[in-house]
Design a protein around this motif. Structure first.
Motif, PDB file in Angstrom:
ATOM      1  N   ALA A 140       4.350   8.115 -15.292  1.00 52.87           N
ATOM      2  CA  ALA A 140       3.740   9.148 -14.439  1.00 52.87           C
ATOM      3  C   ALA A 140       3.053   8.513 -13.233  1.00 52.87           C
ATOM      4  O   ALA A 140       3.172   9.022 -12.108  1.00 52.87           O
ATOM      5  CB  ALA A 140       2.748   9.977 -15.246  1.00 52.87           C
ATOM      6  N   VAL A 141       2.358   7.398 -13.441  1.00 52.98           N
ATOM      7  CA  VAL A 141       1.709   6.694 -12.331  1.00 52.98           C
ATOM      8  C   VAL A 141       2.750   6.241 -11.323  1.00 52.98           C
ATOM      9  O   VAL A 141       2.566   6.387 -10.108  1.00 52.98           O
ATOM     10  CB  VAL A 141       0.875   5.495 -12.856  1.00 52.98           C
ATOM     11  CG1 VAL A 141       0.501   4.546 -11.729  1.00 52.98           C
ATOM     12  CG2 VAL A 141      -0.373   5.990 -13.560  1.00 52.98           C
ATOM     13  N   GLY A 153       3.028   7.561  -7.643  1.00 54.59           N
ATOM     14  CA  GLY A 153       2.931   6.543  -6.601  1.00 54.59           C
ATOM     15  C   GLY A 153       4.046   6.673  -5.577  1.00 54.59           C
ATOM     16  O   GLY A 153       3.822   6.499  -4.377  1.00 54.59           O
ATOM     17  N   VAL A 154       5.239   7.000  -6.051  1.00 47.88           N
ATOM     18  CA  VAL A 154       6.368   7.221  -5.127  1.00 47.88           C
ATOM     19  C   VAL A 154       6.065   8.407  -4.219  1.00 47.88           C
ATOM     20  O   VAL A 154       6.295   8.356  -3.000  1.00 47.88           O
ATOM     21  CB  VAL A 154       7.685   7.438  -5.911  1.00 47.88           C
ATOM     22  CG1 VAL A 154       8.791   7.948  -5.005  1.00 47.88           C
ATOM     23  CG2 VAL A 154       8.112   6.157  -6.610  1.00 47.88           C
ATOM     24  N   TYR A 156      -0.038   1.743  -0.660  1.00 44.61           N
ATOM     25  CA  TYR A 156       0.239   2.619  -1.795  1.00 44.61           C
ATOM     26  C   TYR A 156       1.404   2.116  -2.646  1.00 44.61           C
ATOM     27  O   TYR A 156       1.537   2.507  -3.809  1.00 44.61           O
ATOM     28  CB  TYR A 156       0.521   4.037  -1.324  1.00 44.61           C
ATOM     29  CG  TYR A 156      -0.649   4.694  -0.634  1.00 44.61           C
ATOM     30  CD1 TYR A 156      -1.946   4.496  -1.081  1.00 44.61           C
ATOM     31  CD2 TYR A 156      -0.463   5.518   0.468  1.00 44.61           C
ATOM     32  CE1 TYR A 156      -3.025   5.095  -0.454  1.00 44.61           C
ATOM     33  CE2 TYR A 156      -1.535   6.122   1.096  1.00 44.61           C
ATOM     34  CZ  TYR A 156      -2.809   5.908   0.633  1.00 44.61           C
ATOM     35  OH  TYR A 156      -3.871   6.502   1.254  1.00 44.61           O
ATOM     36  N   ALA A 157       2.249   1.267  -2.098  1.00 38.33           N
ATOM     37  CA  ALA A 157       3.371   0.719  -2.856  1.00 38.33           C
ATOM     38  C   ALA A 157       2.898  -0.086  -4.062  1.00 38.33           C
ATOM     39  O   ALA A 157       3.636  -0.236  -5.041  1.00 38.33           O
ATOM     40  CB  ALA A 157       4.255  -0.128  -1.951  1.00 38.33           C
ATOM     41  N   ALA A 158       1.673  -0.584  -4.017  1.00 42.12           N
ATOM     42  CA  ALA A 158       1.123  -1.315  -5.170  1.00 42.12           C
ATOM     43  C   ALA A 158       1.115  -0.429  -6.408  1.00 42.12           C
ATOM     44  O   ALA A 158       1.324  -0.918  -7.530  1.00 42.12           O
ATOM     45  CB  ALA A 158      -0.290  -1.801  -4.860  1.00 42.12           C
ATOM     46  N   ILE A 159       0.909   0.864  -6.227  1.00 39.69           N
ATOM     47  CA  ILE A 159       0.908   1.802  -7.349  1.00 39.69           C
ATOM     48  C   ILE A 159       2.304   1.863  -7.969  1.00 39.69           C
ATOM     49  O   ILE A 159       2.445   1.855  -9.202  1.00 39.69           O
ATOM     50  CB  ILE A 159       0.461   3.205  -6.891  1.00 39.69           C
ATOM     51  CG1 ILE A 159      -0.936   3.152  -6.284  1.00 39.69           C
ATOM     52  CG2 ILE A 159       0.535   4.213  -8.038  1.00 39.69           C
ATOM     53  CD1 ILE A 159      -1.346   4.416  -5.562  1.00 39.69           C
ATOM     54  N   ALA A 213       2.697   9.245   2.721  1.00 42.19           N
ATOM     55  CA  ALA A 213       2.055   8.396   3.731  1.00 42.19           C
ATOM     56  C   ALA A 213       3.065   7.930   4.778  1.00 42.19           C
ATOM     57  O   ALA A 213       2.756   7.910   5.975  1.00 42.19           O
ATOM     58  CB  ALA A 213       1.397   7.192   3.060  1.00 42.19           C
ATOM     59  N   ILE A 214       4.263   7.589   4.338  1.00 43.84           N
ATOM     60  CA  ILE A 214       5.304   7.147   5.280  1.00 43.84           C
ATOM     61  C   ILE A 214       5.744   8.317   6.156  1.00 43.84           C
ATOM     62  O   ILE A 214       5.911   8.177   7.370  1.00 43.84           O
ATOM     63  CB  ILE A 214       6.493   6.537   4.515  1.00 43.84           C
ATOM     64  CG1 ILE A 214       6.073   5.213   3.886  1.00 43.84           C
ATOM     65  CG2 ILE A 214       7.697   6.345   5.420  1.00 43.84           C
ATOM     66  CD1 ILE A 214       7.089   4.631   2.916  1.00 43.84           C
ATOM     67  N   GLU A 215       5.913   9.477   5.530  1.00 45.14           N
ATOM     68  CA  GLU A 215       6.321  10.684   6.255  1.00 45.14           C
ATOM     69  C   GLU A 215       5.334  11.040   7.366  1.00 45.14           C
ATOM     70  O   GLU A 215       5.727  11.424   8.465  1.00 45.14           O
ATOM     71  CB  GLU A 215       6.404  11.845   5.256  1.00 45.14           C
ATOM     72  CG  GLU A 215       7.550  12.781   5.463  1.00 45.14           C
ATOM     73  CD  GLU A 215       7.593  13.783   4.319  1.00 45.14           C
ATOM     74  OE1 GLU A 215       6.806  14.752   4.359  1.00 45.14           O
ATOM     75  OE2 GLU A 215       8.393  13.572   3.400  1.00 45.14           O
ATOM     76  N   ARG A 216       4.066  10.914   7.078  1.00 45.87           N
ATOM     77  CA  ARG A 216       3.021  11.259   8.048  1.00 45.87           C
ATOM     78  C   ARG A 216       2.782  10.156   9.068  1.00 45.87           C
ATOM     79  O   ARG A 216       2.006  10.340  10.002  1.00 45.87           O
ATOM     80  CB  ARG A 216       1.725  11.565   7.313  1.00 45.87           C
ATOM     81  CG  ARG A 216       1.817  12.819   6.489  1.00 45.87           C
ATOM     82  CD  ARG A 216       0.506  13.113   5.831  1.00 45.87           C
ATOM     83  NE  ARG A 216       0.618  14.343   5.062  1.00 45.87           N
ATOM     84  CZ  ARG A 216      -0.042  14.579   3.968  1.00 45.87           C
ATOM     85  NH1 ARG A 216      -0.884  13.680   3.492  1.00 45.87           N
ATOM     86  NH2 ARG A 216       0.108  15.717   3.328  1.00 45.87           N
ATOM     87  N   GLY A 217       3.357   8.994   8.844  1.00 42.14           N
ATOM     88  CA  GLY A 217       3.170   7.884   9.773  1.00 42.14           C
ATOM     89  C   GLY A 217       1.768   7.299   9.745  1.00 42.14           C
ATOM     90  O   GLY A 217       1.301   6.749  10.733  1.00 42.14           O
TER      91      GLY A 217
END
Length: 179
Positions: free
Chosen positions: A102-103, A107-108, A132-135, A114-118
Protein backbone atom coordinates in the motif's frame (compact mmCIF):
# COMPACT_ATOMS: atom_id res chain seq x y z
CA UNK A 1 26.61 -12.25 -12.59
CA UNK A 2 25.16 -13.95 -9.50
CA UNK A 3 28.08 -12.69 -7.42
CA UNK A 4 27.28 -9.09 -8.38
CA UNK A 5 23.63 -9.60 -7.56
CA UNK A 6 24.52 -11.04 -4.14
CA UNK A 7 26.83 -8.10 -3.46
CA UNK A 8 24.17 -5.62 -4.55
CA UNK A 9 21.58 -7.37 -2.40
CA UNK A 10 23.88 -7.29 0.60
CA UNK A 11 25.29 -3.76 0.31
CA UNK A 12 22.67 -1.72 -1.58
CA UNK A 13 20.83 -0.27 1.40
CA UNK A 14 23.91 0.18 3.61
CA UNK A 15 25.69 2.15 0.88
CA UNK A 16 22.71 4.46 0.42
CA UNK A 17 22.25 4.87 4.19
CA UNK A 18 25.90 5.60 4.94
CA UNK A 19 26.28 7.92 1.95
CA UNK A 20 23.14 9.81 2.92
CA UNK A 21 24.31 10.15 6.51
CA UNK A 22 27.68 11.45 5.29
CA UNK A 23 25.95 14.01 3.07
CA UNK A 24 23.76 15.18 5.96
CA UNK A 25 26.74 15.57 8.30
CA UNK A 26 29.00 17.34 5.80
CA UNK A 27 26.35 19.74 4.48
CA UNK A 28 24.96 20.70 7.87
CA UNK A 29 28.47 21.16 9.27
CA UNK A 30 29.42 23.34 6.28
CA UNK A 31 26.26 25.41 6.71
CA UNK A 32 26.91 25.93 10.42
CA UNK A 33 30.52 26.97 9.73
CA UNK A 34 29.36 29.32 6.98
CA UNK A 35 26.79 30.93 9.29
CA UNK A 36 29.07 31.46 12.26
CA UNK A 37 32.43 32.07 10.57
CA UNK A 38 31.31 33.99 7.48
CA UNK A 39 27.84 35.30 8.47
CA UNK A 40 26.30 33.68 5.40
CA UNK A 41 24.69 30.37 4.60
CA UNK A 42 24.70 27.79 1.87
CA UNK A 43 21.12 28.10 0.64
CA UNK A 44 20.86 24.63 -0.85
CA UNK A 45 22.65 22.76 1.97
CA UNK A 46 19.61 22.34 4.20
CA UNK A 47 17.45 21.19 1.32
CA UNK A 48 19.96 18.61 0.07
CA UNK A 49 20.52 17.43 3.66
CA UNK A 50 16.76 16.92 4.09
CA UNK A 51 16.66 15.06 0.78
CA UNK A 52 19.49 12.76 1.94
CA UNK A 53 17.82 12.32 5.33
CA UNK A 54 14.57 11.18 3.72
CA UNK A 55 16.40 8.59 1.63
CA UNK A 56 18.39 7.45 4.65
CA UNK A 57 15.23 6.88 6.69
CA UNK A 58 13.23 5.15 3.97
CA UNK A 59 16.05 2.81 2.94
CA UNK A 60 16.69 2.15 6.63
CA UNK A 61 13.23 0.63 6.85
CA UNK A 62 13.93 -2.01 4.21
CA UNK A 63 17.39 -2.61 5.67
CA UNK A 64 15.89 -3.20 9.13
CA UNK A 65 13.45 -5.69 7.61
CA UNK A 66 16.27 -7.50 5.83
CA UNK A 67 18.32 -7.71 9.01
CA UNK A 68 15.28 -8.73 11.08
CA UNK A 69 15.81 -5.71 13.31
CA UNK A 70 12.53 -3.85 12.86
CA UNK A 71 10.52 -3.24 15.99
CA UNK A 72 8.15 -5.95 17.10
CA UNK A 73 5.96 -6.48 20.09
CA UNK A 74 6.26 -10.20 20.74
CA UNK A 75 4.39 -10.63 24.00
CA UNK A 76 1.57 -12.59 22.31
CA UNK A 77 3.96 -14.62 20.18
CA UNK A 78 6.10 -15.54 23.19
CA UNK A 79 3.03 -16.70 25.13
CA UNK A 80 1.78 -19.25 22.58
CA UNK A 81 3.12 -22.72 21.74
CA UNK A 82 5.76 -22.84 19.02
CA UNK A 83 3.39 -24.57 16.55
CA UNK A 84 0.99 -21.63 16.72
CA UNK A 85 3.84 -19.09 16.81
CA UNK A 86 4.69 -19.86 13.19
CA UNK A 87 1.19 -18.95 12.01
CA UNK A 88 1.00 -15.80 14.10
CA UNK A 89 4.34 -14.65 12.70
CA UNK A 90 3.19 -15.48 9.16
CA UNK A 91 0.05 -13.42 9.72
CA UNK A 92 2.10 -10.51 11.08
CA UNK A 93 4.47 -10.65 8.09
CA UNK A 94 1.48 -10.77 5.70
CA UNK A 95 -0.06 -7.68 7.32
CA UNK A 96 3.28 -5.84 7.14
CA UNK A 97 3.61 -6.95 3.49
CA UNK A 98 0.15 -5.58 2.66
CA UNK A 99 1.10 -2.31 4.35
CA UNK A 100 4.35 -2.10 2.35
CA UNK A 101 2.53 -2.71 -0.91
CA UNK A 102 0.00 0.00 0.00
CA UNK A 103 2.86 2.40 0.80
CA UNK A 104 4.45 1.64 -2.56
CA UNK A 105 1.19 2.16 -4.48
CA UNK A 106 0.43 5.41 -2.65
CA UNK A 107 4.04 6.50 -3.22
CA UNK A 108 3.54 6.04 -6.95
CA UNK A 109 0.41 8.19 -6.81
CA UNK A 110 2.10 10.93 -4.76
CA UNK A 111 5.14 10.95 -7.03
CA UNK A 112 3.01 11.02 -10.17
CA UNK A 113 0.98 13.97 -8.80
CA UNK A 114 4.16 15.88 -7.99
CA UNK A 115 5.57 15.25 -11.47
CA UNK A 116 2.25 16.14 -13.10
CA UNK A 117 2.12 19.47 -11.27
CA UNK A 118 5.75 20.24 -12.06
CA UNK A 119 6.59 20.80 -8.39
CA UNK A 120 10.21 21.42 -7.53
CA UNK A 121 12.27 22.05 -4.43
CA UNK A 122 12.84 25.75 -3.78
CA UNK A 123 16.64 26.04 -3.45
CA UNK A 124 17.88 23.31 -5.79
CA UNK A 125 14.95 23.33 -8.22
CA UNK A 126 15.06 19.53 -8.24
CA UNK A 127 11.72 17.89 -9.02
CA UNK A 128 9.91 16.85 -5.84
CA UNK A 129 9.15 13.58 -7.59
CA UNK A 130 12.73 12.54 -6.87
CA UNK A 131 12.16 13.15 -3.18
CA UNK A 132 8.87 11.23 -3.15
CA UNK A 133 10.44 8.37 -5.13
CA UNK A 134 12.08 7.27 -1.86
CA UNK A 135 8.62 6.11 -0.77
CA UNK A 136 8.30 3.92 -3.86
CA UNK A 137 11.78 2.43 -3.53
CA UNK A 138 11.36 1.76 0.17
CA UNK A 139 7.90 0.24 -0.22
CA UNK A 140 9.04 -2.02 -3.05
CA UNK A 141 12.20 -3.16 -1.27
CA UNK A 142 10.27 -3.72 1.95
CA UNK A 143 7.66 -5.76 0.09
CA UNK A 144 10.39 -7.90 -1.49
CA UNK A 145 12.09 -8.45 1.86
CA UNK A 146 8.79 -9.29 3.57
CA UNK A 147 7.77 -11.64 0.76
CA UNK A 148 11.00 -13.55 1.26
CA UNK A 149 10.50 -13.63 5.02
CA UNK A 150 6.90 -14.84 4.64
CA UNK A 151 8.05 -17.51 2.19
CA UNK A 152 10.67 -18.72 4.66
CA UNK A 153 8.07 -18.94 7.42
CA UNK A 154 5.47 -20.78 5.34
CA UNK A 155 7.80 -23.03 3.39
CA UNK A 156 10.47 -23.83 5.92
CA UNK A 157 8.83 -22.98 9.24
CA UNK A 158 11.50 -20.44 10.10
CA UNK A 159 10.58 -17.63 12.42
CA UNK A 160 11.50 -14.20 11.07
CA UNK A 161 14.18 -13.59 13.66
CA UNK A 162 17.57 -12.16 12.87
CA UNK A 163 19.58 -14.96 11.24
CA UNK A 164 22.75 -14.37 13.26
CA UNK A 165 21.03 -14.28 16.66
CA UNK A 166 21.33 -18.02 17.36
CA UNK A 167 24.97 -18.05 16.35
CA UNK A 168 25.74 -14.95 18.39
CA UNK A 169 23.98 -16.39 21.44
CA UNK A 170 25.80 -19.69 21.00
CA UNK A 171 29.12 -17.85 20.71
CA UNK A 172 28.41 -15.89 23.87
CA UNK A 173 27.48 -19.09 25.73
CA UNK A 174 30.63 -20.84 24.52
CA UNK A 175 32.81 -17.93 25.63
CA UNK A 176 31.06 -17.86 29.01
CA UNK A 177 31.38 -21.63 29.44
CA UNK A 178 35.13 -21.53 28.85
CA UNK A 179 35.75 -18.90 31.51
Amino acid sequence: MQRWLRLAERYFEPIIIVTSLGVVIVLLFADVVARFAFQTSVPWAGEVARFAFVYMIYFGISYAIREKRHLRVTILVDAVPSALRRWIMAFAEAVFLAYSVAVCVLGVQITANAIERGQSLSATQWPTGWLYAAIIFSGALSALRLSHSLWMILRHGQEPLRENTALEDEGIQREGAGS
